[in-house]
Design a protein around this motif. Structure first.
Motif, PDB file in Angstrom:
ATOM      1  N   PHE A   1      28.729   1.547   4.821  1.00 58.42           N
ATOM      2  CA  PHE A   1      28.427   2.816   5.855  1.00 58.42           C
ATOM      3  C   PHE A   1      27.719   3.910   5.065  1.00 58.42           C
ATOM      4  O   PHE A   1      27.919   4.338   3.889  1.00 58.42           O
ATOM      5  CB  PHE A   1      29.838   3.177   6.544  1.00 58.42           C
ATOM      6  N   VAL A   2      26.777   4.360   5.677  1.00 55.08           N
ATOM      7  CA  VAL A   2      25.807   5.444   5.025  1.00 55.08           C
ATOM      8  C   VAL A   2      26.075   6.621   5.966  1.00 55.08           C
ATOM      9  O   VAL A   2      25.828   6.700   6.958  1.00 55.08           O
ATOM     10  CB  VAL A   2      24.279   5.342   5.175  1.00 55.08           C
ATOM     11  N   PRO A   3      26.530   7.799   5.277  1.00 53.63           N
ATOM     12  CA  PRO A   3      26.874   9.016   6.301  1.00 53.63           C
ATOM     13  C   PRO A   3      25.540   9.529   6.795  1.00 53.63           C
ATOM     14  O   PRO A   3      24.597   9.304   6.655  1.00 53.63           O
ATOM     15  CB  PRO A   3      27.218   9.850   4.968  1.00 53.63           C
ATOM     16  N   GLY A   4      25.908  10.314   7.682  1.00 53.14           N
ATOM     17  CA  GLY A   4      24.873  10.916   8.606  1.00 53.14           C
ATOM     18  C   GLY A   4      24.152  11.959   7.975  1.00 53.14           C
ATOM     19  O   GLY A   4      24.542  12.425   6.738  1.00 53.14           O
ATOM     20  N   GLU A   5      23.103  12.235   8.242  1.00 56.60           N
ATOM     21  CA  GLU A   5      22.048  13.223   7.627  1.00 56.60           C
ATOM     22  C   GLU A   5      21.713  13.081   6.189  1.00 56.60           C
ATOM     23  O   GLU A   5      21.818  14.022   5.316  1.00 56.60           O
ATOM     24  CB  GLU A   5      22.419  14.665   8.062  1.00 56.60           C
ATOM     25  N   THR A   6      21.665  11.552   5.943  1.00 60.15           N
ATOM     26  CA  THR A   6      21.338  11.505   4.551  1.00 60.15           C
ATOM     27  C   THR A   6      19.917  10.886   4.642  1.00 60.15           C
ATOM     28  O   THR A   6      19.509  10.212   5.444  1.00 60.15           O
ATOM     29  CB  THR A   6      22.418  10.329   4.176  1.00 60.15           C
ATOM     30  N   ILE A   7      19.229  11.367   3.488  1.00 60.94           N
ATOM     31  CA  ILE A   7      17.763  11.038   3.240  1.00 60.94           C
ATOM     32  C   ILE A   7      17.703   9.400   2.699  1.00 60.94           C
ATOM     33  O   ILE A   7      18.490   9.182   1.838  1.00 60.94           O
ATOM     34  CB  ILE A   7      16.922  11.757   2.407  1.00 60.94           C
ATOM     35  N   ILE A   8      17.016   8.557   3.041  1.00 60.46           N
ATOM     36  CA  ILE A   8      17.074   7.244   2.713  1.00 60.46           C
ATOM     37  C   ILE A   8      15.733   6.635   2.849  1.00 60.46           C
ATOM     38  O   ILE A   8      14.870   7.062   3.343  1.00 60.46           O
ATOM     39  CB  ILE A   8      18.056   6.389   3.683  1.00 60.46           C
ATOM     40  N   GLN A   9      15.587   5.549   1.855  1.00 57.12           N
ATOM     41  CA  GLN A   9      14.386   4.840   1.776  1.00 57.12           C
ATOM     42  C   GLN A   9      14.287   3.457   1.391  1.00 57.12           C
ATOM     43  O   GLN A   9      15.211   3.197   0.597  1.00 57.12           O
ATOM     44  CB  GLN A   9      13.245   5.718   0.764  1.00 57.12           C
TER      45      GLN A   9
ATOM     46  N   PRO B   1       0.784  -1.362  -0.169  1.00 54.87           N
ATOM     47  CA  PRO B   1      -0.011   0.097   0.103  1.00 54.87           C
ATOM     48  C   PRO B   1       0.944   1.259   0.005  1.00 54.87           C
ATOM     49  O   PRO B   1       0.381   2.314  -0.278  1.00 54.87           O
ATOM     50  CB  PRO B   1      -0.911  -0.041   1.255  1.00 54.87           C
ATOM     51  N   VAL B   2       2.108   1.176   0.450  1.00 58.47           N
ATOM     52  CA  VAL B   2       2.797   2.237   0.672  1.00 58.47           C
ATOM     53  C   VAL B   2       4.169   1.851  -0.513  1.00 58.47           C
ATOM     54  O   VAL B   2       5.252   1.477   0.084  1.00 58.47           O
ATOM     55  CB  VAL B   2       3.508   2.912   1.610  1.00 58.47           C
ATOM     56  N   PRO B   3       4.162   1.652  -1.750  1.00 60.80           N
ATOM     57  CA  PRO B   3       4.919   1.115  -2.768  1.00 60.80           C
ATOM     58  C   PRO B   3       6.487   1.591  -2.693  1.00 60.80           C
ATOM     59  O   PRO B   3       7.294   0.437  -2.842  1.00 60.80           O
ATOM     60  CB  PRO B   3       4.293   1.018  -4.296  1.00 60.80           C
ATOM     61  N   SER B   4       6.616   2.986  -2.459  1.00 62.86           N
ATOM     62  CA  SER B   4       8.065   3.498  -2.324  1.00 62.86           C
ATOM     63  C   SER B   4       8.631   3.431  -1.110  1.00 62.86           C
ATOM     64  O   SER B   4       9.970   3.707  -1.024  1.00 62.86           O
ATOM     65  CB  SER B   4       8.353   4.681  -3.105  1.00 62.86           C
ATOM     66  N   GLY B   5       7.733   2.914  -0.120  1.00 62.62           N
ATOM     67  CA  GLY B   5       8.541   2.974   1.344  1.00 62.62           C
ATOM     68  C   GLY B   5       8.231   4.322   1.829  1.00 62.62           C
ATOM     69  O   GLY B   5       7.628   5.316   1.246  1.00 62.62           O
ATOM     70  N   VAL B   6       8.933   4.427   3.128  1.00 59.52           N
ATOM     71  CA  VAL B   6       8.520   5.834   3.859  1.00 59.52           C
ATOM     72  C   VAL B   6      10.051   6.452   3.891  1.00 59.52           C
ATOM     73  O   VAL B   6      11.164   5.662   4.249  1.00 59.52           O
ATOM     74  CB  VAL B   6       8.037   5.745   5.131  1.00 59.52           C
ATOM     75  N   GLN B   7      10.096   7.749   4.170  1.00 54.21           N
ATOM     76  CA  GLN B   7      11.290   8.306   4.190  1.00 54.21           C
ATOM     77  C   GLN B   7      11.885   8.490   5.397  1.00 54.21           C
ATOM     78  O   GLN B   7      11.179   8.642   6.468  1.00 54.21           O
ATOM     79  CB  GLN B   7      11.257   9.790   3.564  1.00 54.21           C
ATOM     80  N   ARG B   8      13.212   8.236   5.827  1.00 51.04           N
ATOM     81  CA  ARG B   8      14.103   8.290   7.032  1.00 51.04           C
ATOM     82  C   ARG B   8      15.231   9.185   6.813  1.00 51.04           C
ATOM     83  O   ARG B   8      15.865   9.521   5.863  1.00 51.04           O
ATOM     84  CB  ARG B   8      14.393   6.863   7.527  1.00 51.04           C
ATOM     85  N   PHE B   9      15.779   9.501   8.051  1.00 50.38           N
ATOM     86  CA  PHE B   9      16.937  10.407   8.081  1.00 50.38           C
ATOM     87  C   PHE B   9      17.956   9.910   8.973  1.00 50.38           C
ATOM     88  O   PHE B   9      17.709   9.597   9.964  1.00 50.38           O
ATOM     89  CB  PHE B   9      16.541  11.785   8.374  1.00 50.38           C
ATOM     90  N   THR B  10      19.209   9.678   8.491  1.00 50.88           N
ATOM     91  CA  THR B  10      20.135   9.018   9.207  1.00 50.88           C
ATOM     92  C   THR B  10      20.898   9.770  10.353  1.00 50.88           C
ATOM     93  O   THR B  10      20.692  11.275  10.009  1.00 50.88           O
ATOM     94  CB  THR B  10      21.346   8.624   8.373  1.00 50.88           C
ATOM     95  N   PRO B  11      21.281   9.356  11.493  1.00 48.54           N
ATOM     96  CA  PRO B  11      21.683  10.313  12.420  1.00 48.54           C
ATOM     97  C   PRO B  11      22.741  10.717  12.301  1.00 48.54           C
ATOM     98  O   PRO B  11      23.791  10.431  11.145  1.00 48.54           O
ATOM     99  CB  PRO B  11      21.906   9.150  13.654  1.00 48.54           C
ATOM    100  N   PRO B  12      23.367  11.790  12.944  1.00 49.83           N
ATOM    101  CA  PRO B  12      24.581  12.566  12.239  1.00 49.83           C
ATOM    102  C   PRO B  12      25.880  11.564  12.248  1.00 49.83           C
ATOM    103  O   PRO B  12      26.764  11.988  11.544  1.00 49.83           O
ATOM    104  CB  PRO B  12      24.938  13.411  13.617  1.00 49.83           C
TER     105      PRO B  12
END
Length: 502
Positions: free
Chosen positions: A389-397, A369-380
């Motif tokens: 490793f995904v850097p801080g303050e990156t928008i991810i889904q 029902p939410v095909p693209s998923g929901v947006q999150r923000f990595t911690p600093p």
């Protein structure tokens, strides 16, 4: 005389005012050109996310995913194609990654995750519904109120409403059996009527009238805009303050405010979801203007979250059952046995029907029902997902459509196989990834109500009718009509319901 002198000063190419305006314009243009160039050079050559693969255009501007979405409003398909080309971690914007890794769901969405909600959740500002709360402490406080509104006891109180509107839906199917029915519309009418009752203490009357209510039309138009521009959020504030463009937006929220004011004056004989929210709202003294706006936002959320997703899931479920006759026969046999032992359906016992739940789970897997998923923000400090490793303050889904059809998570991923949830668990390789209602502290609070509605409708329909695609309705036409508007929006699905052949 004064007017003509001023006009001369402005129009004359040798006047001080003209020369000053010209120089200001040149300097301003040079500044903007320099600023734009430096941003593009930084993003193209020096940005911290440049080690992640993806289309070069995605490095430069968020207009790249916006253009992908604008093609057919099927961003989930576009992103799926990018993952097939570039792998598990794909850069889809200057500061945005799409992540399809078997460990991503736990790392990003579990209760232990340090990620927070991304900037997308400011889209309704200044209204802040529960869904849009980004501060974890404030979200936890408001979530406790909603949890009480969706407790087991509360759901038992809501069950008569679900049954009432299920009966109304069945009346229409009975009256039109043997005829082509666009179930996309009728499942929307059903879910909106249920949630209108639980939010505003009154039905929208769509099942009774067979016509689309203003709220549903306005909401779907609004969701389409969100689907188009969810990666270009800077457009929304401009849209909200631009006369003419914002006329329908203002009208919609004024209408919602009137519904909330009317509901405040009601003393319903049966509790509803809004009862819990209103009690908490009135306990917060003094009541601020922000609190009033948030209450209207929450009222809207009750209907939106409980209607769009349920309607889309029911439509997808019956699409799959119409195509898969053997699975349809199996769920009919289970439901027949159930009604032999239960003269009338109830939510608690329906939840124990394993094959009914399996076909629901499989429909949700193939058509989340939410095909693209929901947006999150990595911690600093950033996060680790597998070896990356995904850097801080990156928008991810995490793109749910892609994750749910990944053979590392599900064997035979593109097939409708309900048995993966019952007798063939080996077909579900990485069950943690399956999260159509999300997981963790931000998981869908109305999950059990949505499942209650789906079980009621599915059990009652398959008990009485055989289902087939109507003449002229093709699977391709239905699949091509799927649209990603944050929640899944569906085009027409025309079905035939006929009396079961015993």
């Amino acid at each position: 005389m004064e007017v003509s002198l001023f006009a001369w000063l402005v129009s004359s190419k040798s006047s001080p005012i003209f020369l000053a305006a010209k120089e200001t314009s040149i300097l301003g243009s040079l500044f903007l050109a320099g600023l734009t160039t430096s941003i593009l050079v930084y993003r193209a050559a020096f940005h911290r996310l440049n080690r992640f693969p993806g289309p070069f255009a995605a490095r430069l501007s968020n207009m790249y995913p916006t253009m992908l979405s604008a093609r057919k409003l099927q961003l989930y398909e576009e992103v799926d194609s990018l993952h097939k080309t570039y792998g598990d971690f794909v850069r889809v914007g200057p500061s945005e990654l799409s992540i399809n890794h078997p460990g991503a769901m736990t790392a990003i969405h579990s209760a232990q995750s340090r990620c927070s909600k991304g900037p997308w959740y400011n889209v309704l500002h200044p209204r802040v519904s529960l869904h849009m709360v980004r501060d974890k402490t404030e979200h936890a406080r408001r979530r406790r109120v909603w949890d009480r509104g969706f407790s087991s006891k509360a759901l038992r109180d809501y069950e008569p409403r679900v049954k009432k509107y299920t009966d109304q839906l069945l009346e229409h199917i009975e009256a039109t059996k043997g005829m082509s029915i666009n179930v996309t519309d009728w499942f929307n009418y059903y879910s909106f009527d249920v949630m209108g009752d639980l939010a505003f203490g009154k039905s929208f009357g769509m099942l009774a009238s067979g016509t689309t209510h203003y709220f549903m039309k306005a909401l779907h138009a609004d969701m389409t805009n969100i689907g188009l521009f969810s990666h270009a959020l800077w457009l929304f504030p401009l849209f909200k303050i631009t006369p003419v463009l914002n006329a329908e937006h203002i009208k919609f929220w004024r209408w919602l405010g009137v519904q909330v004011d009317e509901r405040k004056q009601m003393k319903p004989d049966r509790p509803d979801v809004f009862s819990w929210l209103l009690a908490d709202h009135e306990a917060q003294q003094p009541i601020t203007k922000q609190a009033e706006m948030d209450l209207v936002g929450d009222a809207s959320l009750i209907v939106v979250a409980g209607s769009d997703t349920t309607a889309a899931s029911l439509t997808a479920l019956f699409f799959e059952l119409a195509l898969h006759k053997e699975e349809m026969k199996q769920v009919q046999e289970e439901v027949d046995q159930y009604f032999e032992q239960n003269p009338a359906a109830d939510a608690h016992s329906l939840s124990k029907l394993s094959y009914l739940d399996a076909v629901i789970n499989e429909a949700l897997r193939l058509h989340p029902p939410v095909p693209s998923g929901v947006q999150r923000f990595t911690p600093p400090e950033g996060i680790q997902i597998g070896s990356v490793f995904v850097p801080g303050e990156t928008i991810i889904q995490v793109p749910l459509h892609t994750a749910f059809r990944d053979e590392r998570n599900f064997a035979r991923p593109d097939e409708f196989v309900p048995e993966r949830w019952t007798t063939k668990p080996e077909l579900t390789i990485n069950a943690v990834t399956y999260a159509p209602f999300s997981i963790g502290p931000y998981s869908c609070v109305g999950k059990q109500l949505g499942l209650m509605e789906m079980r009621y409708v599915a059990a009652e329909i398959v008990r009485k009718y055989d289902i087939a695609l109507a003449p002229g309705q093709t699977p391709k036409a239905f699949l091509d009509g799927k649209r990603d508007t944050f929640t899944l929006a569906l085009g027409p699905l025309n079905l035939l319901f006929t009396d079961r052949k015993v």
